[in-house]
Design a protein around this motif. Structure first.
Motif: not given
Length: 456
Positions: A334-338
């Motif tokens: 799953t692609n996420i941003l931090v």
């Protein structure tokens, strides 16, 4: 007591001096002051006294009828709503007719769009005049739908020939209903199209869009996309097809796609010198520790690339927790941003509503105690706010970079100045219309008229 008139829990009132022939009121002896629905309220000076201009939509669930009113202001009062929220309201005194009786009543001007009735008749108006029988309705006077239509016949506008479709999923949503009402109020033919009921024919000679049952959709002048995330890909394909057929789309498929891809949008913002919270993106779990350090460590925000309305957004309060959540998302591809956490914002952000390069309304959203996201859908409280020139420029520029004619731009105030959080291509109208009293749906319809050079 014998001379008092018995009335029901609902009654029709009239205000001849305001030009309102009939408005149904909730009779509430528990409320001290009477109140009437009012939007676009403006104070002005007349004869060295303060007056107020305002609009009243006298029929519930119908904002296609708007009556322009003005009256002398007699007071400003802090009123606590049924939900416990205190707000300052303007007070006027005007004659009200209830059956055969006419008398002066004090009214507070309030946005009652979310209330069941456009007017509330309080006990100050009832004292020494009426006894309320809560088991009955409209004991003094009742009107049929046909009679109400006749009373407001002069407010119905003829069709201009524009045919506008709302391309969405749920016709009962506040935003979709408001846009339908606003378009009809300005004399347009409004149609609701369910995204999933439309399909297309791709052909060089005779491309088409059809609707469930085989009806060909070939008569629309404009489309207003109101796209939920789950159908973004399919809806954007339809929007492109409408565009190919020469139909004006208030937001283009390309603009919507860009706004929904948070990574790509963030890259566009950075490229165009738009300041956002420090944001990180990585593929390998081997880089997680440095990724956390890169955004100034915990607490930090972790968000899904396609999250909307605050969903799919997590606050990690420690580095260990952040590492666990990030690696868990990566383990299921799953692609996420931090993103860095702006502590000084104290759970507040600002929603700016941009239409055709102008900020037409702004509200401040405050998260519930213990929460960090201020989304209205998650219990956040909205209030009107005056934004700075820098914030206004930031909102306009963000919408322009994504090429969005209509956008909800979310900004957070930090020690470094205003920062852009995200841009929503299908922003909701309910929270900001109720908080500001502005008719945003009307502004969106006017944007279409301006683009197509149509006057109503």
């Amino acid at each position: 007591m014998d001379k008092l008139t018995i009335i029901g829990s609902e009654e029709w009132c009239g205000f001849e001096t305001l030009g309102i022939p009939a408005i149904k009121a909730r009779v509430d002896s528990g409320a001290k002051t009477s109140s009437i629905q009012a939007t676009n309220i403006k104070v002005f000076i007349k004869g060295a006294q303060e007056w107020v201009k305002f609009e009243v939509n006298p029929i519930q669930d119908n904002r296609s009828i708007a009556i322009n009113c003005e009256a002398k202001m007699i007071d400003r009062r802090t009123i606590k709503s049924s939900s416990g929220i205190a707000e300052e309201r303007y007070v006027i005194r005007v004659p009200v007719s209830l059956g055969d009786q006419t008398f002066d009543v004090e009214l507070t001007l309030a946005n009652r769009d979310t209330m069941e009735f456009r007017m509330l008749l309080g006990r100050e108006a009832l004292n020494n005049r009426y006894i309320v029988n809560p088991a009955e309705n409209c004991m003094v006077k009742d009107f049929t739908d046909a009679e109400i239509t006749k009373k407001y016949a002069t407010y119905f506008k003829e069709k201009t020939g524009l045919k506008i479709a709302i391309l969405a999923s749920n016709p009962e949503l506040y935003s979709n209903k408001r846009l339908m009402e606003a378009g009809e109020m300005r004399g347009h033919e409004m149609v609701f199209l369910n995204v999933e009921h439309a399909y297309m024919k791709l052909d060089a000679y005779s491309p088409e869009i059809r609707y469930r049952g085989g009806n060909i959709l070939n008569e629309f002048d404009a489309i207003i996309p109101r796209i939920k995330p789950a159908v973004t890909f399919y809806a954007c394909a339809l929007i492109r097809q409408f565009d190919n057929l020469g139909v004006y789309c208030l937001n283009s498929a390309e603009a919507i796609t860009q706004s929904r891809d948070k990574l790509f949008a963030s890259q566009l913002f950075s490229k165009n010198d738009i300041h956002i919270p420090i944001t990180g993106f990585a593929k390998s779990p081997m880089d997680t520790k440095d990724l956390i350090k890169m955004v100034n460590g915990a607490p930090l925000i972790i968000k899904l690339l396609e999250s909307t309305q605050g969903k799919g957004v997590v606050l990690a309060e420690t580095n260990k927790a952040a590492e666990s959540v990030i690696n868990a998302f990566k383990s299921v591809q799953t692609n996420i941003l931090v993103q860095e956490f702006i502590k000084e914002a104290n759970g507040q952000d600002i929603r700016c509503f941009v239409v055709n390069g102008k900020v037409i309304a702004s509200m401040q959203r405050q998260a519930e105690k213990g929460e960090f996201r201020a989304n209205i859908h998650q219990g956040g409280k909205a209030s009107i706010v005056k934004i700075t020139l820098e914030e206004k420029k930031l909102a306009i520029k963000a919408a322009k970079v994504l090429n969005l004619a209509v956008a909800g731009v979310d900004i957070i105030r930090s020690n470094k100045g205003p920062l852009l959080l995200e841009v929503n291509s299908s922003p909701g109208l309910e929270g900001i219309e109720n908080a500001t009293g502005k008719d945003i749906a009307n502004s969106m319809i006017m944007a279409i008229e301006n683009k197509l050079k149509v006057r109503t």
